[in-house]
Scaffold this active site. Structure first.
Site, mmCIF file in Angstrom:
data_model
loop_
_atom_site.group_PDB
_atom_site.id
_atom_site.type_symbol
_atom_site.label_atom_id
_atom_site.label_comp_id
_atom_site.label_asym_id
_atom_site.label_seq_id
_atom_site.Cartn_x
_atom_site.Cartn_y
_atom_site.Cartn_z
ATOM 1 N N SER A 50 2.545 -6.178 -4.341
ATOM 2 C CA SER A 50 2.787 -7.582 -3.978
ATOM 3 C C SER A 50 1.504 -8.356 -4.214
ATOM 4 C CB SER A 50 3.138 -7.640 -2.484
ATOM 5 O OG SER A 50 3.062 -8.953 -1.992
ATOM 6 N N TYR A 70 1.885 -5.065 6.413
ATOM 7 C CA TYR A 70 2.341 -5.232 5.023
ATOM 8 C C TYR A 70 1.152 -5.315 4.062
ATOM 9 C CZ TYR A 70 5.335 -7.164 1.268
ATOM 10 O OH TYR A 70 6.022 -7.380 0.091
#
Ligand code: NAD
Length: 256
Positions: free
Chosen positions: A138, A151
């Protein structure tokens, strides 16, 4: 002979987008995910593109289930050329309220599962003298945002692992790369839009414009096709020297 791809989390969102593109190119696909209609999705794509498909709902929280998923893929197709480590979850909270169980699950699914799956495919890819491992990290693998401690940690970890596997795989024609998208409109993000709208007392449109896409120079969600096309490129025979790196598709977020 058709090549085989195993895509984790491919019965939803980005993984399904990647699966559609690989299907168009004639790859046989092992679908995977927790969606209850996963087998139907796999059958539909298989029928449409005349490819061989399988489906598994292996729980990525369990290392043994991940090993079984890889072994089932090899048993079904007799090969495994491309592994796309895509499945992931999200949870957003200030650190002082972040539930330990949520932290542990994000680390387990978004990072540890990448290790277990890559480890499990290694022997087969070495034997084939061909392997392509593609990790869906990401923009949060290279940039931080507040309230995403788990995350961001997991996605940064995946980028580190990508580099190590590239070094170890080099002599066997196993490459490993990461794709780092900005925001993509999938069920994972749709959930966040709803949560943020409540948290900020905004409409969903306002959340998209003022919160989500604030950091992207290009004020659009990243299209699934862009990510899928990148994955297809990385999977090619000719991509053998593209390894150990990250491809950032973030609408200019990290250019700032
Ligand atoms: P999604 O929620 O649409 O799909 C996630 C998939 O992972 C589903 O198939 C789900 O069943 C599977 N999964 C989740 N937990 C699992 C478990 N315990 N065991 C097995 N499977 C499990 O999400 P998405 O947006 O398509 O995200 C896919 C990947 O892309 C994730 O790694 C995510 O972090 C990453 N990503 C997403 C965005 C975005 O904006 N959507 C941006 C950057 C990176």
């Amino acid at each position: 002979m058709s090549k085989t791809v195993l895509i984790t989390g491919s019965t939803s969102g980005i993984g399904l987008g990647i699966a559609h593109q690989f299907a168009k190119e004639g790859y046989n696909i092992m679908f995977h995910g927790l969606e209850t209609n996963g087998q139907d999705i796999a059958n539909e794509v298989g029928k449409k593109h005349h490819i061989k498909v399988g489906f598994s709902n292996a729980n990525l929280l369990q290392s043994e289930a991940i090993e079984n998923l890889v072994n089932e893929t090899i048993d079904t197709f007799g090969s495994l050329h491309v592994l796309v480590n895509n499945a992931g979850i999200q949870f957003v909270s200030p650190i002082e309220d972040f539930p330990n169980s949520k932290y542990e699950n994000i680390i387990a699914i978004n990072m540890n599962a990448v290790f277990y799956a890559s480890k499990a495919v290694w022997k087969q890819m070495k034997k084939q003298k061909f392997g392509r491992i593609i990790n869906v990290s990401s923009v949060h693998g290279i940039r931080a945002s507040e309230f995403k401690s788990a995350y961001v940690t997991a996605k940064h970890g995946v980028i580190g692992m990508t580099k190590v596997l590239a070094l170890e795989g080099a002599e066997f024609n196993i490459t490993c790369n990461a794709i780092c998208p900005g925001y993509v409109k999938t069920p994972l993000v749709e959930g966040q839009i709803k949560d943020q709208a409540k948290a900020h007392n905004m409409t969903e449109d306002e959340v998209v414009e003022k919160v989500m896409l604030k950091k992207q120079a290009v004020k659009q969600f990243v299209p699934l096709e862009a990510i899928a096309n990148m994955a297809l490129l990385l999977a090619k025979d000719s991509s053998t020297t593209i390894t150990g790196t990250s491809f950032v598709l973030d609408g200019g977020w990290s250019a700032q």
